[in-house]
Structures are given as structure tokens and as C-alpha cells.
Design an enzyme around this catalytic site. Sequence first.
Site, mmCIF file in Angstrom:
data_model
loop_
_atom_site.group_PDB
_atom_site.id
_atom_site.type_symbol
_atom_site.label_atom_id
_atom_site.label_comp_id
_atom_site.label_asym_id
_atom_site.label_seq_id
_atom_site.Cartn_x
_atom_site.Cartn_y
_atom_site.Cartn_z
ATOM 1 N N SER A 64 1.823 -20.007 -30.909
ATOM 2 C CA SER A 64 2.552 -19.059 -31.770
ATOM 3 C C SER A 64 1.914 -17.673 -31.726
ATOM 4 C CB SER A 64 2.635 -19.585 -33.203
ATOM 5 O OG SER A 64 1.458 -19.347 -33.943
ATOM 6 N N PRO A 115 1.713 -16.728 -36.613
ATOM 7 C CA PRO A 115 3.182 -16.760 -36.632
ATOM 8 C C PRO A 115 3.743 -18.148 -36.966
ATOM 9 C CG PRO A 115 2.405 -15.523 -34.739
ATOM 10 C CD PRO A 115 1.191 -16.164 -35.356
ATOM 11 N N TYR A 116 3.017 -19.200 -36.599
ATOM 12 C CA TYR A 116 3.499 -20.540 -36.960
ATOM 13 C C TYR A 116 3.615 -20.656 -38.487
ATOM 14 C CZ TYR A 116 3.222 -25.444 -38.193
ATOM 15 O OH TYR A 116 3.436 -26.654 -38.795
ATOM 16 N N GLY A 117 2.511 -20.354 -39.188
ATOM 17 C CA GLY A 117 2.527 -20.441 -40.649
ATOM 18 C C GLY A 117 3.555 -19.483 -41.248
ATOM 19 N N SER A 160 6.337 -18.433 -39.867
ATOM 20 C CA SER A 160 7.709 -18.900 -39.627
ATOM 21 C C SER A 160 8.089 -19.979 -40.645
ATOM 22 C CB SER A 160 7.872 -19.416 -38.188
ATOM 23 O OG SER A 160 7.162 -20.620 -37.977
#
Length: 339
Positions: free
Chosen positions: A90, A150-152, A154
Site C-alpha cells: 500500500s 494507505p492500507y489503514g 483506505s
Amino acid sequence: MNVLVTGGAGYIGSHACLRLLNDGHAVSVLDNFVNGHQQAIDVLQGLAEPGRLTFCEGDLRERDKVAALLEDRSIEVVMHFAALAEVGQSMGDPLLYHDNNFVGSLSLLQAMDRVGVRRLVFSSTCATYGEPDQTQIPIRETCPQRPINPYGASKLHVERLLADYAGSVPEFAYAALRYFNVAGSDPEGRIGEDHRPESHLIPICLQAALGKRDRMSIFGTDYPTPDGTCIRDYVHVVDLVDAHVHAMHALEPGDQRHYNIGIGKGHSVRECIDTAREVTGVDFEVVEAPRRPGDPPTLFACCDRIQEELGWTARYTDLTETVSTAWNWFSAHPNGYED
Ligand code: UDP
């Protein structure tokens, strides 16, 4: 109930399908096979009563297809697992993550809205908390959500989307389950964990024990923890799925539920390695390596809220047992799924 499981061919989604089928529900799976495995579906098909499991290959962003599936199967509740979940990936490709995880979830919600499906259990993550101040450990749901990748981000955006939507549609109900570190496999070893590439600690230990890796690395030995390595909360996938089932049954119109899912205590990287060596009987080689960017020293959950409100609590609280179930799978499937 008629349940749609997005990402049902993946690690956690396939365990959810197994449980739902065992409980007598009718399960529809939607998966695009980016991370899922056809063989997981084949195993589930072999275990399901005739007509209880249907599979649709597709992507959440194919909104018309998703809406048609919801309508055709008279879906009453959605368990939404489908997502990309590699922090490192991510960081390198945030657009991919926001498109897949956020836009995919938006599209799913639009499809649900169109056909009037009003219940959703969403896979969120402790990564939405970012790097909490160590005074906030164990982490409660009230801990500020400040993702650092970005994972968290998103996943947090999806939580906000769900809250906004719920604010405008009183019949809608959702539960966002913030997972800590998920581990273990179906105790009968019928389905399991197979990520490509693998980045998670316990599978990497077991692959090292199998000789699939020459050695494994400890990312950081100078953290402010008793043995210098990071501490995480490893929750068994069977317990995690049980939390989804509790949430699904509890949802009433207007509900906006947010729960941490963990065992409420942490284990260090070195403890995980020692446990994997003990379970496998293999003294695999371990080397010390620099810290991995973005790893906070200690993360574990306070799960009082879900225990008090839904009566859920983790049953696998012994790391040896969790690692043993993972080993059942890895030792019987050293190459993972064969697809
Ligand atoms: N870790 C490690 N070696 C590995 C993989 C992971 O030391 O080969 C560490 C990682 O730095 C973290 C912990 O193990 O402190 C758990 O990592 P994992 O990727 O399993 O889950 P995360 O906590 O990142 O979601």
C-alpha cells in the site's frame, strides 16, 4: 440467512464461509481471485449441502453485477472481506489500495442501496489506529484513528463512508470489526492461509520450518519491549469468524457498531519464533535484521466492548494452540493451494 461473503476465496473469507455453512446459512461468494484461491472454493463446495454455496467470480467495482447477485440470491446480510491488505504494497501503490478497498466498498454499498440490502459486517483493522501512544495500550475503540499507511487509511475511509451512509438511511446497520493479527487455520486443516508473497510472521516461521525459506529475519531487536522485539495480538481466525457471526446476529436497524477483535494480550516476535520451533520441532535459522518501517513497538487490543455487548470472547488464547492449527495446514500443504 442468505449471506454474501465478498472475498470468500481468501484466507479469512473462506473460514467465514465454512462457519456459515456449518451454521446452516446459504452462502454466496464473490471473489475476483486476486488473492483468493479456486481450490478453497472447491473444498467448500465439497463440504456444502447441495445448493447452499454459490460462487460468482467478479469484482466489487462491477456494480451492476454485484446488485444482480444481491437480488438473485435474496441476500439479507453482507460480510465484506474482499480487500488488499499488505501494508508495504500500500505504501508503494496507494492508488491501488484506495481504488480496491475504498472504491470497491463504495461500489458494494451502492449496489446494496440499489436493491435494499441493509446489513453489513465490515473487515476493518487495527491499522486504522496507526501508532497509538503507548499509554493507550491496550487499545480501546475510542483510541484516536490516525492511520500511518494507505492500507489503514483506505479502511478508515470505509468506516467513515459507512457512518455517513448509516446517518442517512435509518434501516441500515453495520458492524466494523477492527482486526488485530489474524493467525491459525481450520483445526481440521481443510482450508488455510496462502498469501503470495507471504509477509506475515507466523506463516513465515512455518515456511522456514518446512525448509521453504533458508532462514527468517526478526525485523528489529531494539524496541522498548522486554525482549526488544515487537509485540502483537494474535487472534485465531476461527475466533475472528465467530465475532462476525455474533455481529451479524446482533445487527438491528440503525446500529453502528465498532469492535476490536483480538485476544487482549500480546506476544513478541521472539515468543512467536520459539512457539513455532516448539510446535514444529524444527530449529530453523533466524537472523536479526533492521526494523521494518512503520512497525509500532506494541499493539494489542482491549476487547471488553464486544464481550460486554455481544458476549464474544476469544477461545484460542494459547499461542501454541493457534500456531499448531496453522501448522496442521502448512505441514499438509507445504506449497499452499495448488492453483
Ligand atoms: N516480523 C518479523 N519478521 C518477518 C515478518 C514479520 O520480525 O519475517 C515482525 C513484524 O515486524 C511485526 C510482527 O512480526 O513486528 C508481525 O508482523 P506481521 O507482518 O505478521 O503483521 P503486522 O503486525 O505487520 O500486521
